[in-house]
Each structure stands twice: as C-alpha cells, then as structure tokens.
Design a protein around this motif. Structure first.
Motif, PDB file in Angstrom:
ATOM      1  N   CYS A 346       0.841  -1.205   0.000  1.00 20.84           N
ATOM      2  CA  CYS A 346       0.000   0.000   0.000  1.00 20.84           C
ATOM      3  C   CYS A 346       0.875   1.254   0.000  1.00 20.84           C
ATOM      4  CB  CYS A 346      -0.931   0.006   1.206  1.00 20.84           C
ATOM      5  SG  CYS A 346      -2.300  -1.169   1.117  1.00 20.84           S
ATOM      6  N   ARG A 347       1.923   1.227   0.812  1.00 18.43           N
ATOM      7  CA  ARG A 347       2.827   2.382   0.863  1.00 18.43           C
ATOM      8  C   ARG A 347       3.484   2.613  -0.494  1.00 18.43           C
ATOM      9  NH1 ARG A 347       7.683   2.000   5.044  1.00 18.43           N
ATOM     10  NH2 ARG A 347       8.142   0.260   3.634  1.00 18.43           N
ATOM     11  N   GLU A 348       3.882   1.523  -1.173  1.00 17.44           N
ATOM     12  CA  GLU A 348       4.482   1.648  -2.505  1.00 17.44           C
ATOM     13  C   GLU A 348       3.500   2.253  -3.500  1.00 17.44           C
ATOM     14  OE1 GLU A 348       5.695  -2.259  -3.556  1.00 17.44           O
ATOM     15  OE2 GLU A 348       7.305  -2.366  -2.065  1.00 17.44           O
ATOM     16  N   LEU A 349       2.249   1.806  -3.450  1.00 13.30           N
ATOM     17  CA  LEU A 349       1.240   2.333  -4.374  1.00 13.30           C
ATOM     18  C   LEU A 349       1.011   3.823  -4.147  1.00 13.30           C
ATOM     19  CD1 LEU A 349      -1.377  -0.580  -4.326  1.00 13.30           C
ATOM     20  CD2 LEU A 349       0.021   0.124  -6.279  1.00 13.30           C
ATOM     21  N   VAL A 350       0.913   4.213  -2.877  1.00 15.41           N
ATOM     22  CA  VAL A 350       0.690   5.628  -2.558  1.00 15.41           C
ATOM     23  C   VAL A 350       1.888   6.455  -3.007  1.00 15.41           C
ATOM     24  CG1 VAL A 350       0.397   7.278  -0.667  1.00 15.41           C
ATOM     25  CG2 VAL A 350      -0.901   5.141  -0.659  1.00 15.41           C
ATOM     26  N   ALA A 351       3.091   5.938  -2.757  1.00 14.59           N
ATOM     27  CA  ALA A 351       4.300   6.662  -3.157  1.00 14.59           C
ATOM     28  C   ALA A 351       4.386   6.802  -4.677  1.00 14.59           C
ATOM     29  CB  ALA A 351       5.536   5.940  -2.628  1.00 14.59           C
ATOM     30  N   ALA A 352       3.800   5.827  -5.396  1.00 14.35           N
ATOM     31  CA  ALA A 352       3.852   5.867  -6.859  1.00 14.35           C
ATOM     32  C   ALA A 352       2.733   6.711  -7.458  1.00 14.35           C
ATOM     33  CB  ALA A 352       3.781   4.446  -7.414  1.00 14.35           C
ATOM     34  N   GLY A 353       1.854   7.259  -6.600  1.00 11.56           N
ATOM     35  CA  GLY A 353       0.837   8.169  -7.106  1.00 11.56           C
ATOM     36  C   GLY A 353      -0.593   7.704  -7.002  1.00 11.56           C
ATOM     37  N   THR A 354      -0.836   6.487  -6.508  1.00  9.73           N
ATOM     38  CA  THR A 354      -2.214   6.033  -6.328  1.00  9.73           C
ATOM     39  C   THR A 354      -2.784   6.676  -5.069  1.00  9.73           C
ATOM     40  OG1 THR A 354      -1.718   3.896  -7.347  1.00  9.73           O
ATOM     41  CG2 THR A 354      -3.724   4.035  -6.023  1.00  9.73           C
ATOM     42  N   TRP A 499     -12.490   0.213  -6.337  1.00  9.75           N
ATOM     43  CA  TRP A 499     -11.226   0.908  -6.096  1.00  9.75           C
ATOM     44  C   TRP A 499     -10.229   0.544  -7.192  1.00  9.75           C
ATOM     45  CZ3 TRP A 499     -14.054  -1.660  -2.366  1.00  9.75           C
ATOM     46  CH2 TRP A 499     -14.514  -0.903  -1.288  1.00  9.75           C
ATOM     47  N   ASP A 500      -9.198   1.373  -7.345  1.00 12.22           N
ATOM     48  CA  ASP A 500      -8.136   1.049  -8.298  1.00 12.22           C
ATOM     49  C   ASP A 500      -7.378  -0.201  -7.870  1.00 12.22           C
ATOM     50  OD1 ASP A 500      -8.721   3.172  -9.925  1.00 12.22           O
ATOM     51  OD2 ASP A 500      -7.149   4.480  -9.151  1.00 12.22           O
ATOM     52  N   ALA A 501      -7.087  -0.306  -6.579  1.00  8.31           N
ATOM     53  CA  ALA A 501      -6.310  -1.439  -6.060  1.00  8.31           C
ATOM     54  C   ALA A 501      -7.080  -2.096  -4.924  1.00  8.31           C
ATOM     55  CB  ALA A 501      -4.944  -0.969  -5.570  1.00  8.31           C
ATOM     56  N   VAL A 502      -7.201  -3.407  -4.980  1.00 11.73           N
ATOM     57  CA  VAL A 502      -7.945  -4.152  -3.954  1.00 11.73           C
ATOM     58  C   VAL A 502      -7.066  -5.289  -3.440  1.00 11.73           C
ATOM     59  CG1 VAL A 502      -9.883  -5.708  -3.539  1.00 11.73           C
ATOM     60  CG2 VAL A 502     -10.242  -3.578  -4.807  1.00 11.73           C
ATOM     61  N   PHE A 503      -6.982  -5.395  -2.120  1.00 10.23           N
ATOM     62  CA  PHE A 503      -6.283  -6.493  -1.451  1.00 10.23           C
ATOM     63  C   PHE A 503      -7.332  -7.396  -0.804  1.00 10.23           C
ATOM     64  CE2 PHE A 503      -3.319  -3.054  -1.812  1.00 10.23           C
ATOM     65  CZ  PHE A 503      -2.060  -3.621  -1.926  1.00 10.23           C
ATOM     66  N   LEU A 504      -7.418  -8.631  -1.260  1.00  7.21           N
ATOM     67  CA  LEU A 504      -8.305  -9.619  -0.632  1.00  7.21           C
ATOM     68  C   LEU A 504      -7.433 -10.485   0.268  1.00  7.21           C
ATOM     69  CD1 LEU A 504     -10.516 -10.682  -3.681  1.00  7.21           C
ATOM     70  CD2 LEU A 504     -11.037  -9.021  -1.904  1.00  7.21           C
ATOM     71  N   VAL A 505      -7.648 -10.381   1.571  1.00  2.00           N
ATOM     72  CA  VAL A 505      -6.723 -10.991   2.529  1.00  2.00           C
ATOM     73  C   VAL A 505      -7.428 -12.068   3.347  1.00  2.00           C
ATOM     74  CG1 VAL A 505      -5.341  -8.888   2.655  1.00  2.00           C
ATOM     75  CG2 VAL A 505      -7.225  -9.216   4.270  1.00  2.00           C
ATOM     76  N   GLY A 506      -6.605 -12.908   3.988  1.00  2.89           N
ATOM     77  CA  GLY A 506      -7.155 -13.944   4.863  1.00  2.89           C
ATOM     78  C   GLY A 506      -7.930 -15.016   4.126  1.00  2.89           C
ATOM     79  N   LEU A 507      -7.500 -15.341   2.897  1.00  4.73           N
ATOM     80  CA  LEU A 507      -8.249 -16.306   2.084  1.00  4.73           C
ATOM     81  C   LEU A 507      -7.871 -17.730   2.485  1.00  4.73           C
ATOM     82  CD1 LEU A 507      -8.102 -14.553  -1.400  1.00  4.73           C
ATOM     83  CD2 LEU A 507      -9.840 -14.376   0.385  1.00  4.73           C
ATOM     84  N   ALA A 508      -8.256 -18.102   3.708  1.00  2.00           N
ATOM     85  CA  ALA A 508      -7.947 -19.424   4.246  1.00  2.00           C
ATOM     86  C   ALA A 508      -9.228 -20.128   4.657  1.00  2.00           C
ATOM     87  CB  ALA A 508      -7.001 -19.302   5.448  1.00  2.00           C
ATOM     88  N   GLU A 509      -9.225 -21.441   4.549  1.00  2.00           N
ATOM     89  CA  GLU A 509     -10.368 -22.228   5.000  1.00  2.00           C
ATOM     90  C   GLU A 509     -10.630 -21.942   6.478  1.00  2.00           C
ATOM     91  OE1 GLU A 509     -12.363 -24.742   3.362  1.00  2.00           O
ATOM     92  OE2 GLU A 509     -11.583 -23.705   1.625  1.00  2.00           O
TER      93      GLU A 509
END
Length: 700
Positions: A346-354, A499-509
């Motif tokens: 997320c920090r990289e995306l923000v730093a790159a202009g998102t 959103w431009d960027a989406v993180f889908l997390v915790g994808l565990a059974e």
C-alpha cells in the motif's frame, strides 16, 4: 424534439444496454454482471420511455435498497430530462404511502410511531422470556426477529422455520420464539410499529382496501426494481400488491452477487422471473467496463464453479478495459507477515501516485481489521474503517482492555504463559475460548476478543503489564485523525463500491469460507462473497493468506475457491532463470483431486489431496516401493530420503503413475530423478517385483 431527445438517451450504449433500454413495455429482466453499467441501463430505460412520450414520469416508481442509490437514480434521471420520477427505497415508499393513507386505514387515528430502538425493546422481551440479553445478544435477537418478519414468519412459527432454514440463533429456537412473542406484545401495548410492520401495513392497506389499491395503482403504473437479487418475501409481497396483476415491471440484478441471504434476501425471485413471466424480455449485460481483462478472467474462473439456483443465471463477463497486471497471489507464513506485506505494498502504491482513497483491503470479518489497522499505521499510511468501528473503539475491546489492566495489577501466576493470562482475564468478562456463540453480532464480538489472544501469542515473551502497554501503543498510533486513507472493509460492506487497487486478505479455510458455512447453499454464498471482492478491483488485485494465524501456529488450508494461478512474487524475485522456473512450479496452485480445494503445502501438493480427504493409497505397492528404496539406497550408500522422501513415496503409492508425464507431475520428481529411477518406479507400479527392477538400466 422527442426523437432528438430519445436519440441522445441512446447515445453511447453498447448493444446489450441498448436492448435493455429499448425493450417494449412489459416484464423485463436485466441480468447485469459486475461493472457492466446496470445503473446506466435502468436510468436510460426510464429516461427513454419518458422523453419519447411513452410514459408519464409521475407514474413511475423506481425502487432501490439504499437512500444513496435512490438519490443517484434521481440525479441521473434529472440530467437525462426525466424529472418527476419517484426513486425510493422499499421502506421509504411504504412509509410515505402509509402516512398518506393512515387516516383512512386507521379510522382517523394517526399512524403509530416507529420503534426508535429495537434492541431496547428486545432486551425487555428477553427478560419476559427469562433470558438475560446484553447489547450484543439483543442485536442478534433483533436480527432473528427481522429475518422472521421479512420471511412472513409469525412468532408461533419461528422455531420450526428457524430449524428448516438452519439458522443459528443466540438461544434455543423455541426460546427465541418466546422473545419474538413478547416483543410483539410489548410493541402493541406501547402503540409502536417497526419497519417490518410498516411494510406489512402497506401491503394490508392495498390488499384489504380496494379504494387504497385503486388510488396507488392509478398513481404508479410502471415499476423498476434495482438489486432484485436482494428482495425478501415481504418486499416481494409489497411489490406484488403495487402491481396488482399488471406487468410493466423491469428488474435488474446479478444472482452471482447474492450475499445477504442471512437477512432474508432471496435470489429466487430473480431466478424465477423468466418462468413467472413466460414472455419476459431477458437481457444479459456482459461487458465489464470496471476491471481489467485479467481481473475479469479471475472473477469468471471463480464463479464458473458455482452451483445451485443462482448459478443458472450467472453472467460470463467480457473485459473492456486495456490489459493490466495479473492478479497477485501471495502466500505468507502467518497473518502478521501477511498484514505487513499488504501495508508495505500500500505504501508503494501511494508513493507511486495512487491516492490512498483508491486502495481497499477487504476481509471476511470485521475482527480481521485490527492487524491491518496496525500494519498501515506502522508504515505511515492512513486508513479508514468502513462499516464498523475501529478495532480498539469497539465496546467489547474497550471492556476487555480494562479487564486486562485490572488483571495486570494482580500478582502473576509463576511460569504462566502470556496467552493463558490474557485468556483467563477475558474469560472473567464472559468470553469462552472454545465456544463461539450463535448469532452474527455475538460471533463478531467473540472473534474480536479472540484477536486479542492472537496478539498475545505474537508477543508471548512479554508480561501482562507489558502487553497492556503494547495495546495502548497500538491504539494510539491508530487514532491519528485522517481525512482520507486506505479503506478497510468487510466483503459485505464493499458491495457496490470499487477501487483502483484491492487487497483480498485472509483467504484461508475457516475464514473464507467461514467455518459457519455448513450447508451447500451457505458455502456457495461464501464463493459469491469472494466473487464480489474480486470484482471491486479496477486495476490491481492482490489475493493472499497466512498459513497460520500467528507465528508458529497451526497450519491452515487455503480458500477452496481460488482457481489455478501461475506465478507469485517468489517466482519473479530471483535473478536466476532456473530458480524462477522452479519458483513458478512451486507456486503453481494445485487442486485436491478429491474435494477440489486449492493446495499449497508441499506434502499436500505431492499427494494431490488435502490431508483430511480420504486416502486411496495402494498399501501393497507402498511396501514394494519402500523395499525398493531401501535396496537402492544401500547400493548407492546414501540415506533413503535421498532417493525419495517419505512424502514422495506416499504420493507414488496414491497416484500410481504409469507414464513419465504422470511421474513428473508429482512434486519433487524432476528430470534427474526420472532419469535415475523413472523406469523402475513405473515398472513397480505395473506390478514388477523389487528383484525384477533393482538391476534395470536407466531409461533411454
């Protein structure tokens, strides 16, 4: 003039949207996939009929599920020259009609007041049923009552209906039925009605009073219903009353985005629409203008495996945007490592202009937000929690923090681990570590407190006082005021957003799908949740899970809905081409040949199945393979595992490869192993004895 205005309304529509807009009067069903412009289609359909002179805008009622969506509908219609169209939620439309007709329906009396706090009334009703209900339990009881009333279930019918629907109420179903009865009695005694009563009264006013029905039906002659997959039986009853047998009805929905069944919503009405209206015009909007083709392909792969009634109406999306990056599949050792990596990206995306507001981290339950609130705060990226309070602002977490501080003042038990101390303090507040309660709100509360125990496991060397100080530090860094930031939201809260960027997390059974999805229908709804999450992304999509909840914890299986994806960061991090090829092979997602779940653990990938799925190992072949390995290892003066590991031996006995291609498909068997041992193994599988194969020459 009308022709020019109509032409302007049709300008820029794709062929499917145009077919929906210009469909003749009568039943029309628009199956609108994610990102295909459903709002554009229905607003243009209404505007086209208005500006062409076909219908009077004052005779249209457009029904949505949120006041925000209704406002957007009115705004767009005004811009298209269709002023005067009524766009309201079911509740707003029903309330407006009931207030207008109340003097006539109630013999001159005013309409009863609406309940301002259902939870307070439910708490009193629970006491009448000899139950003690705290705020969380009262919310769950209220949800059960709302579900019952939305499904037209009376108090005396609740217990049987709840069992049939496989509900998980906070108390025994019969007891909840008693609370329901007491709630209705209290409401009547105080001259109050709730929102469900209001809709039922609107239905009663039309069904039992011909003069009211005639006036409403002369006012509204054309109906449009958005998000039709989310209609419940009570709302459908009201819609039928408004229609009064007429057929000028346009519905729009996506069965693949049915994710609110727990509230009583049912996609049945959308699925059955073509059968109910045999001459209905059915239009499928398939062109996705939101997401890149890479995201669209992944979404299609996930939903293509769906089963059940909703799957009959699924839409295969066609991406219309320029190509973008492939979805990023990441596997981490544990959840803290996953959260740290998400925050860093997320920090990289923000730093790159998102812009931070164009980034979202989506999870299955609100209790998962804590790790991401903290990780983002640690790297200086602001975050906004949507649909729930920040973790440390939740009442149960505040109460637990106070209990932990009080416990920290007492002399510690010698050698008692920190997680045990935290668990003991939470048990004193009524939390039970091994007993997740029934009811959604109570379960969320339980999960939030379980997250505190997980935190204690991460810092297990600390004292309880140090742990309380760490909680205070984390709370402080997460409370920095923000104007905009990365969105943290549950998958349910994310529906309708993008959103431009989406993180889908915790994808565990156990998380997605949740352990509480115990029926085929519930599991399919979990699949649709993942589909909804994927289709929120415009450009960048990240999917990840931690193999354990906390460092060194019990390993978990990945989400069964993940399709086969090639390549993860590990495949591209190395500069050595051979290492990159090996990494790509390691990160190729393999499905269990028994249940279809995605496999990531090395041993599971070798076997080609989950460790819990039944084994079909040929024991006689396994013993011959073991004996052969012993002989070969002795001849070569190497340990047995150098020939083949135990996991590889088990995989050989289960999968019985009969060709070199089948042999190479087993993880850990590369070209060199095949050259050394391939012919011998294939011969053993075919029935040869150990004596017959130990002196065979290598294959040509």
């Amino acid at each position: 003039m009308a022709d020019d205005a109509a032409a302007q309304v049709l300008a820029g529509l794709d062929p499917e949207q145009r077919a929906a807009v210009t469909a003749p009067a009568g039943p029309v069903c628009i199956l609108a996939g994610a990102g295909t412009g459903k709002t554009r289609a229905i607003t243009r359909r209404i505007a086209y009929r208005v500006v062409s002179g076909e219908i009077d805008p004052r005779r249209i009622l457009a029904v949505t599920f949120t006041a925000r969506a209704a406002g957007q509908l009115r705004e767009r219609l005004a811009q298209l020259g269709a002023d005067g169209v009524q766009a309201r939620t079911f509740h707003a439309a029903g309330l407006r009609q009931l207030r207008y007709f109340a003097p006539r329906l109630l013999a001159g009396r005013q309409m009863p007041e609406l309940v301002d706090s259902k939870a307070r009334l439910v708490t009193l009703a629970a006491a009448r049923a000899s139950l003690r209900a705290d705020r969380t339990t009262a919310r769950d009881l209220a949800s059960e009552i709302e579900w019952a009333k939305a499904n037209l279930v009376e108090p005396g019918e609740y217990a049987a209906a709840a069992v049939k629907a496989q509900r998980e109420p906070p108390f025994e179903a019969a007891k909840v039925g008693e609370v329901f009865t007491a709630y209705e009695e209290l409401k009547r005694a105080r001259g109050l009605i709730d929102f469900e009563d209001m809709l039922r009264a609107a239905v009663w006013g039309i069904e039992e009073h011909p003069d009211v029905a005639e006036q409403i039906r002369s006012q509204y002659r054309h109906f449009v219903v958005d998000e039709y997959q989310d209609v419940n039986p009570l709302q459908q009853r009201l819609l039928d009353a408004w229609l009064g047998g007429r057929r000028d009805l346009t519905v729009v929905g996506d069965a693949s985005q049915t994710i609110y069944s727990f509230t009583g919503a049912s996609a049945t009405y959308l699925v059955d629409f073509p059968r109910r209206f045999r001459d209905a015009v059915v239009v499928r909007l398939v062109r996705d203008y939101r997401s890149t083709p890479q995201v669209v392909t992944l979404a299609n792969n996930v939903i293509s495996q769906a089963r059940g009634g909703e799957a009959r109406l699924r839409v295969a999306l066609q991406g219309q945007r320029p190509p973008g990056p492939e979805p990023d599949l990441r596997i981490f050792s544990d959840e803290p490592a996953e959260a740290a990596a998400v925050a860093a990206r997320c920090r990289e995306l923000v730093a790159a202009g998102t812009p931070a507001r164009e980034i979202a981290v989506l999870f299955r339950t609100n209790a998962q937000s804590q790790a991401y609130e903290e990780a983002l705060a640690e790297v200086g990226v602001p975050a906004v929690v949507t649909g729930a309070a920040r973790f440390f602002e939740r009442p149960e977490v505040r109460q637990a923090t106070m209990a932990l501080r009080a416990a920290a003042k007492s002399p510690p038990v010698p050698d008692e681990p920190l997680p045990a101390q935290v668990t003991e303090a939470l048990v004193a507040t009524g939390w039970q570590p091994d007993a997740p309660p029934g009811g959604g709100a109570a379960r969320e509360r339980w999960e939030a407190l379980a997250a505190l125990v997980t935190l204690a496991e991460e810092v297990a060397s600390s004292s309880l006082a140090d742990f309380c100080a760490e909680l205070a530090r984390r709370e402080a860094i997460q409370h920095t005021p923000t104007v905009e930031g990365v969105t943290l939201a549950s998958l349910h809260s994310a529906k309708g957003l993008e959103w431009d960027a989406v993180f889908l997390v915790g994808l565990a059974e156990g998380t997605l799908p949740t352990t509480y999805a115990r029926t085929d229908e519930a599991v399919e709804e979990e699949r649709r949740l993942l589909y909804v999450g994927i289709t929120r992304a415009r450009q960048w999509l990240w999917l990840s899970y931690g193999q354990s909840r906390s460092p060194g914890g019990r390993a978990r299986r990945p989400c069964r809905f993940l399709p086969q994806l090639a390549g993860s960061a590990a495949a591209s991090d190395s500069g050595d081409p051979a290492q990159r090829r090996a990494a790509r092979r390691r990160n190729q997602v393999v499905a269990c040949r028994v249940c279809g779940a995605t496999l990531f653990a090395g041993a599971d990938r070798k076997l080609g199945r989950c460790p819990d799925c039944p084994s079909d190992r040929d024991e006689e072949l396994y013993e011959r393979l073991r004996e052969w390995r012993r002989v070969v290892a002795g001849e070569q003066h190497v340990p047995a595992y150098v020939v083949f590991t135990d996991a590889t031996m088990a995989a050989l006995a289960e999968r019985s490869p009969q060709t070199v291609a089948e042999l190479s498909a087993i993880g850990g068997i590369g070209p060199r192993k095949i050259e050394q041992y391939g012919e011998a193994v294939i011969a053993l599988v075919a029935g040869a004895s150990v004596a017959q194969v130990t002196n065979l020459p290598p294959p040509q």
